[in-house]
Design a protein around this motif. Structure first.
Motif, mmCIF file in Angstrom:
data_model
loop_
_atom_site.group_PDB
_atom_site.id
_atom_site.type_symbol
_atom_site.label_atom_id
_atom_site.label_comp_id
_atom_site.label_asym_id
_atom_site.label_seq_id
_atom_site.Cartn_x
_atom_site.Cartn_y
_atom_site.Cartn_z
ATOM 1 N N ASP A 77 -3.579 1.914 7.952
ATOM 2 C CA ASP A 77 -4.371 2.551 8.789
ATOM 3 C C ASP A 77 -3.725 3.065 10.289
ATOM 4 O O ASP A 77 -3.744 3.967 10.783
ATOM 5 C CB ASP A 77 -5.781 1.824 9.235
ATOM 6 C CG ASP A 77 -6.686 1.799 7.830
ATOM 7 O OD1 ASP A 77 -6.539 2.610 7.175
ATOM 8 O OD2 ASP A 77 -7.534 0.950 8.031
ATOM 9 N N THR A 78 -2.956 1.753 10.629
ATOM 10 C CA THR A 78 -2.052 1.934 11.677
ATOM 11 C C THR A 78 -0.894 3.078 11.556
ATOM 12 O O THR A 78 -0.670 3.860 12.201
ATOM 13 C CB THR A 78 -1.305 0.500 12.135
ATOM 14 O OG1 THR A 78 -2.482 -0.413 12.405
ATOM 15 C CG2 THR A 78 -0.565 0.598 13.524
ATOM 16 N N VAL A 79 -0.199 3.127 10.430
ATOM 17 C CA VAL A 79 0.516 3.877 10.095
ATOM 18 C C VAL A 79 0.040 5.209 9.911
ATOM 19 O O VAL A 79 0.851 6.397 10.530
ATOM 20 C CB VAL A 79 1.489 3.462 8.877
ATOM 21 C CG1 VAL A 79 2.330 4.424 8.338
ATOM 22 C CG2 VAL A 79 2.255 2.040 9.165
ATOM 23 N N THR A 80 -0.868 5.511 9.114
ATOM 24 C CA THR A 80 -1.651 6.796 9.128
ATOM 25 C C THR A 80 -1.826 7.393 10.388
ATOM 26 O O THR A 80 -1.441 8.348 10.610
ATOM 27 C CB THR A 80 -2.695 6.734 8.111
ATOM 28 O OG1 THR A 80 -3.729 5.946 8.388
ATOM 29 C CG2 THR A 80 -2.167 6.435 6.476
ATOM 30 N N ALA A 81 -2.390 6.574 11.052
ATOM 31 C CA ALA A 81 -2.731 7.043 12.669
ATOM 32 C C ALA A 81 -1.772 7.418 13.509
ATOM 33 O O ALA A 81 -1.517 8.566 14.188
ATOM 34 C CB ALA A 81 -3.629 5.992 13.394
ATOM 35 N N ALA A 82 -0.475 6.725 13.287
ATOM 36 C CA ALA A 82 0.519 6.887 14.034
ATOM 37 C C ALA A 82 1.378 8.259 13.588
ATOM 38 O O ALA A 82 1.949 9.085 14.459
ATOM 39 C CB ALA A 82 1.697 5.893 14.163
ATOM 40 N N GLU A 135 7.234 0.932 10.770
ATOM 41 C CA GLU A 135 8.236 0.096 9.730
ATOM 42 C C GLU A 135 7.616 0.389 8.412
ATOM 43 O O GLU A 135 6.411 0.072 8.076
ATOM 44 C CB GLU A 135 8.401 -1.300 9.871
ATOM 45 C CG GLU A 135 9.069 -1.354 11.404
ATOM 46 C CD GLU A 135 9.570 -3.048 11.648
ATOM 47 O OE1 GLU A 135 9.467 -3.858 10.868
ATOM 48 O OE2 GLU A 135 9.359 -3.373 12.957
ATOM 49 N N VAL A 136 8.365 0.658 7.406
ATOM 50 C CA VAL A 136 8.065 0.797 5.998
ATOM 51 C C VAL A 136 9.104 -0.224 4.868
ATOM 52 O O VAL A 136 9.822 -0.526 5.466
ATOM 53 C CB VAL A 136 7.993 2.248 5.397
ATOM 54 C CG1 VAL A 136 7.085 3.023 6.216
ATOM 55 C CG2 VAL A 136 9.505 2.888 5.309
ATOM 56 N N THR A 137 8.630 -0.737 3.846
ATOM 57 C CA THR A 137 9.030 -1.276 3.031
ATOM 58 C C THR A 137 9.990 -0.526 2.320
ATOM 59 O O THR A 137 11.069 -0.703 2.060
ATOM 60 C CB THR A 137 8.196 -2.124 2.088
ATOM 61 O OG1 THR A 137 7.269 -2.998 2.992
ATOM 62 C CG2 THR A 137 8.727 -3.133 0.971
ATOM 63 N N THR A 138 9.251 0.560 1.725
ATOM 64 C CA THR A 138 10.240 1.677 0.792
ATOM 65 C C THR A 138 9.834 2.844 1.285
ATOM 66 O O THR A 138 8.690 3.166 1.390
ATOM 67 C CB THR A 138 9.761 1.320 -0.730
ATOM 68 O OG1 THR A 138 10.151 -0.185 -0.678
ATOM 69 C CG2 THR A 138 10.584 2.209 -1.493
ATOM 70 N N MET A 163 0.813 -1.112 0.007
ATOM 71 C CA MET A 163 -0.004 -0.039 0.019
ATOM 72 C C MET A 163 0.835 1.316 0.035
ATOM 73 O O MET A 163 2.008 1.255 0.872
ATOM 74 C CB MET A 163 -0.949 -0.174 1.198
ATOM 75 C CG MET A 163 -1.777 1.184 1.673
ATOM 76 S SD MET A 163 -2.890 1.688 0.323
ATOM 77 C CE MET A 163 -3.946 0.367 0.146
ATOM 78 N N ARG A 164 0.442 2.264 -0.909
ATOM 79 C CA ARG A 164 1.462 3.321 -1.046
ATOM 80 C C ARG A 164 0.502 4.455 -0.005
ATOM 81 O O ARG A 164 -0.480 4.556 -0.532
ATOM 82 C CB ARG A 164 1.391 3.944 -2.473
ATOM 83 C CG ARG A 164 2.372 4.880 -2.840
ATOM 84 C CD ARG A 164 2.466 5.048 -4.161
ATOM 85 N NE ARG A 164 3.709 5.700 -4.231
ATOM 86 C CZ ARG A 164 4.007 6.334 -5.576
ATOM 87 N NH1 ARG A 164 3.112 6.417 -6.740
ATOM 88 N NH2 ARG A 164 5.026 6.964 -6.146
ATOM 89 N N LEU A 165 1.570 5.142 0.545
ATOM 90 C CA LEU A 165 1.108 6.141 1.632
ATOM 91 C C LEU A 165 1.816 7.591 1.096
ATOM 92 O O LEU A 165 2.913 7.452 0.803
ATOM 93 C CB LEU A 165 1.196 6.003 3.059
ATOM 94 C CG LEU A 165 0.414 4.595 3.598
ATOM 95 C CD1 LEU A 165 0.835 4.387 5.197
ATOM 96 C CD2 LEU A 165 -0.770 4.608 3.422
ATOM 97 N N TYR A 166 0.879 8.491 1.295
ATOM 98 C CA TYR A 166 1.321 9.821 1.123
ATOM 99 C C TYR A 166 1.818 10.517 2.403
ATOM 100 O O TYR A 166 0.791 10.739 3.415
ATOM 101 C CB TYR A 166 0.310 10.602 0.246
ATOM 102 C CG TYR A 166 0.519 12.142 0.437
ATOM 103 C CD1 TYR A 166 1.243 12.712 -0.591
ATOM 104 C CD2 TYR A 166 0.321 13.191 1.385
ATOM 105 C CE1 TYR A 166 1.774 14.161 -1.020
ATOM 106 C CE2 TYR A 166 0.316 14.599 1.456
ATOM 107 C CZ TYR A 166 1.146 15.066 0.332
ATOM 108 O OH TYR A 166 1.265 16.364 0.085
ATOM 109 N N LEU A 167 2.801 11.220 2.656
ATOM 110 C CA LEU A 167 3.680 11.824 3.784
ATOM 111 C C LEU A 167 3.835 13.275 3.243
ATOM 112 O O LEU A 167 4.515 13.432 2.219
ATOM 113 C CB LEU A 167 4.692 11.386 4.544
ATOM 114 C CG LEU A 167 5.195 11.855 5.644
ATOM 115 C CD1 LEU A 167 4.465 11.653 6.752
ATOM 116 C CD2 LEU A 167 6.681 11.107 6.012
ATOM 117 N N ASN A 168 3.251 14.311 3.986
ATOM 118 C CA ASN A 168 3.258 15.865 3.429
ATOM 119 C C ASN A 168 4.563 16.391 3.728
ATOM 120 O O ASN A 168 4.812 17.610 3.756
ATOM 121 C CB ASN A 168 2.089 16.447 4.025
ATOM 122 C CG ASN A 168 2.335 16.817 5.369
ATOM 123 O OD1 ASN A 168 2.717 15.864 6.320
ATOM 124 N ND2 ASN A 168 1.673 17.964 5.843
#
Length: 72
Positions: free
Chosen positions: A49-54, A28-31, A1-6
């Motif tokens: 969802d856990t990563v975005t909330a953290a 922990e992220v893969t890339t 899953m690809r997440l956006y971080l601002n």
């Protein structure tokens, strides 16, 4: 899953600093793909969802951190 971080290079972010932010939040992220205006994080779908909330609501210097699922 690809997440956006601002956070990106324009915010003064460097890859080691983003990695430290992730470690501080227990993430922990893969890339990690650092861009000029943002960063993409690749994580397992079940952890998105856990990563975005953290990460969302934290601070990077004076900047408020936002993390969400990346748009296609």
């Amino acid at each position: 899953m690809r997440l956006y971080l601002n956070l990106g290079r324009r915010d003064g972010a460097k890859e080691p600093e983003i990695e430290q932010l992730l470690r501080d939040k227990g993430v922990e992220v893969t890339t990690l793909e650092l861009r000029n205006s943002h960063t993409y994080l690749i994580v397992p779908e079940e952890r998105a969802d856990t990563v975005t909330a953290a990460l969302t609501g934290g601070k990077f210097g004076e900047r408020d951190v936002l993390c969400e699922r990346a748009r296609k």
